[in-house]
Design an enzyme around this catalytic site. Sequence first.
Site, mmCIF file in Angstrom:
data_model
loop_
_atom_site.group_PDB
_atom_site.id
_atom_site.type_symbol
_atom_site.label_atom_id
_atom_site.label_comp_id
_atom_site.label_asym_id
_atom_site.label_seq_id
_atom_site.Cartn_x
_atom_site.Cartn_y
_atom_site.Cartn_z
ATOM 1 N N TYR A 1 6.546 -13.539 0.891
ATOM 2 C CA TYR A 1 6.706 -13.676 -0.376
ATOM 3 C C TYR A 1 6.652 -15.234 -0.533
ATOM 4 C CZ TYR A 1 7.629 -8.843 -1.143
ATOM 5 O OH TYR A 1 7.503 -7.466 -1.408
ATOM 6 N N GLU B 1 -4.511 -2.102 9.327
ATOM 7 C CA GLU B 1 -5.497 -3.192 9.156
ATOM 8 C C GLU B 1 -5.166 -4.312 10.317
ATOM 9 O OE1 GLU B 1 -5.194 -3.468 4.375
ATOM 10 O OE2 GLU B 1 -3.937 -5.111 5.535
ATOM 11 N N ASN C 1 2.038 -4.527 -10.207
ATOM 12 C CA ASN C 1 0.751 -4.216 -9.517
ATOM 13 C C ASN C 1 0.502 -2.788 -9.793
ATOM 14 O OD1 ASN C 1 -1.823 -4.241 -8.506
ATOM 15 N ND2 ASN C 1 -1.145 -3.867 -6.342
ATOM 16 N N CYS D 1 -0.881 -5.362 -2.578
ATOM 17 C CA CYS D 1 0.460 -5.996 -2.324
ATOM 18 C C CYS D 1 1.015 -5.534 -0.968
ATOM 19 C CB CYS D 1 1.155 -5.404 -3.758
ATOM 20 S SG CYS D 1 1.191 -3.686 -3.860
ATOM 21 N N HIS D 2 0.543 -4.573 -0.207
ATOM 22 C CA HIS D 2 1.164 -4.210 0.748
ATOM 23 C C HIS D 2 1.160 -5.274 1.824
ATOM 24 C CE1 HIS D 2 -3.073 -3.188 1.477
ATOM 25 N NE2 HIS D 2 -2.761 -3.347 2.476
#
Length: 167
Positions: A105, A163, A128, A136-137
């Site tokens: 963050y 990912e 979001n 946002c993940h």
Amino acid sequence: MMTATWSTLDTPIGPFTAVVDADGAVLASGWTADLDELLPQVHPSLRPTELTNGDLGPVADAIERYHAGDLSAIDGVPVRQRSGEFLEHAWDVLRAVPAGAPVTYTEYAAKAGRPAAVRAAASACARNAAALFVPCHRVLRTDGTLGGFRWGVPAKRWLLDHEAARG
């Protein structure tokens, strides 16, 4: 009158629903089969007055390709969200965070041009409406833990692992 199309697709995480406006931009999306969970997230000025359950075309294709391993499939999908100037900018910045390279963050706030605004950066994630397309993940707590996620921490963990394995 604003019209939009919505559909729910099966994904490895569970059902994923997206609401797409007549121009093909995602207004809201997330891992739910309940349209009523998504619509309140759409800014009132963008909220559709007419909804049709149907084919999402390129958006559905991008959702399927992403979950199958093509992480870049979501990059070119247009998204339409409204809020204050900082949040809109922060959402754009979030779309530039690469798959497989999550940020904290604090790092996200700095990338958004307001390094001291860590809470505002967290608020951008929380507000979001277009999950997956505005990823946002990909934002973690400073200590590296996952933090919260509207669609559940297990979904966030799956996305980050997905990912990392392909990044």
